[in-house]
Design an enzyme around this catalytic site. Sequence first.
Site, short mmCIF file in Angstrom:
data_model
loop_
_atom_site.label_atom_id
_atom_site.label_comp_id
_atom_site.label_asym_id
_atom_site.label_seq_id
_atom_site.Cartn_x
_atom_site.Cartn_y
_atom_site.Cartn_z
N GLY A 1 42.80 74.53 48.80
CA GLY A 1 42.98 73.38 47.82
C GLY A 1 43.35 72.12 48.34
O GLY A 1 43.42 71.07 47.62
N CYS A 2 43.48 71.85 49.85
CA CYS A 2 43.51 70.80 50.49
C CYS A 2 42.13 70.25 50.93
O CYS A 2 41.40 70.83 51.48
CB CYS A 2 44.45 71.10 51.68
SG CYS A 2 46.30 71.36 51.28
N GLN A 3 41.98 68.91 50.96
CA GLN A 3 40.79 68.25 51.37
C GLN A 3 40.75 68.42 52.78
O GLN A 3 39.54 68.66 53.37
CB GLN A 3 40.79 66.69 51.25
CG GLN A 3 40.46 66.48 49.71
CD GLN A 3 40.02 64.93 49.32
OE1 GLN A 3 39.97 64.25 50.07
NE2 GLN A 3 40.17 64.53 48.09
#
Lengths: 137, 405
Positions: A51-53
Amino acid sequence: MNTTTIQQNIIEDFEILEDDFEMTLNYLMELGEKLEEYEEKNKTDENIVKGCQSKVWLSYESKDGKLFFSGDSNTSITKGLLSLLIKVFSGQTPKDILDTKLFFINKTGLCRFIGTQRSNGLEAMENKFKVIALSSK
Amino acid sequence: MNSYPIDSIRDDFPILKSKINNHNLIYFDNAATTQKPRVVIDSLTNFYQNNNANIHRGIHTLAEKATEEFEMTRSVVKNFINASSEKEIIFTKGTTEGINLIASSLSKSFFNEGDEIIISEMEHHSNIVPWQMVAKEKKLKLKTINVSDNGELDLDHFESIINEKTKLVSVVYISNTLGTINPVKKIIDICRENNILNLIDGAQASAHNEIDVKDLGADFFVFSAHKMYGPTGVGIVYGRENILEKMPPYMGGGEMIKDVSFTETTYNDLPYKFEAGTPNIGDVVGFKEAIHYIEKIGKKKIRDYEENLMKYTNSCLSDIDGINIFGTSKKKIGIFSFTCENSHFYDLGLLLDAKGIAVRTGHHCTQPLMSKFNLDGTARLSLALYNTKEEVDFFIESIKKIIKR
């Protein structure tokens, strides 16, 4: 030290930066650089924070009922943010981790540039700490 | 460059006077959306203050005025791209909706199982996903034209993948990630020789290059107002009249009908058959001011100015050790996708933002192209008619400082 005191200390550290965007970024990157080296072998799919870029890994060890975290990111600024979360959560019991409300983000001016797109990533990191705590209870 | 009125042009864009993080704003995210000149902003206010009404079906004076203003944009767009008739100009909410409209309508009427569609490796997701959806539904094959290492389309490969089943080729005029200007006229010629429909995604081209759909021979040409100094939420589908006539509507509703009963509905004529529902009237009205603005300066003048600035940026950026530029075709516009050896594009974007410089970071909605270059993403600088050499200098200086860190 409990997580409230640790967060209050972080807030004090950030006060010197007077909300200056560039100084804040540089400070975050310095914090990231000071993070203990993360072993390559720990950069596994299991340790990745979804869920992190950017890419973020988080792993832990359990000692005397307390959790100790280590982590890494491929971007310097995220690594700085991660180092702050590690500072808050490392050395705490699973129960304390689960009971902790993160308030330092809103009080350090960090929220201003964590923006709507990026705050999801921060939430994903916080969740990973809590999931680990929950599974270690 | 002397005759280019850069100072007065910059004065026309109120937002360029903004301070961002205590620095003057340097807006280098023009491929995502351009800023708006005062004439466009004023026209929006004027419309809502003086002319607002729903269009086409009203008999009262205000409805008539609003309709006139709205339809005037259609006529201005027709002339801007040299279409044959206003019937060939359909308003949508953007390029993405335009491609979806064409894909969806053609899927109902034109494609048969086993047919093939060709796109390219450098397409934006909006020119990939609608075709994937149609391909899945109608059991079609989707093929892609290879992109070379410098970011150009491989036309030999293109010709080699055409066969008797190829029904449509949909390619981008100018790549939003690489800046490459594709030889679309040549591609269209090949399509016509082989009796294949063509669609050109002109989203990045409309503000920078002359658009003449007749000269190009385009069957479909789609673009967005907001990438050419107009309002957001307005797109154009140009379609050749005889093709559009044969295509069924994309959406049903008001505006697109002649007569409705519960047993049968007859559809309206072109272009209204494709414009169901109340359109984005105010923004369409404002769009014509953007076109007038571009035409007043002159496309040739704009292109010459931007090309000089592109070349200058290219030479400065290429000179920096540790910077890799993706998309090095000689035929390109001022779009620079780059990575920096010791700084992740995400860090780069934030550090530049701290200096007031707006660039885009990420995959730019072209993930297949990123995979081809083995990248997660890049930082992207994109120029427009109001950018200056001084802004580029400040950007270069900032990048050098970030690298030295």
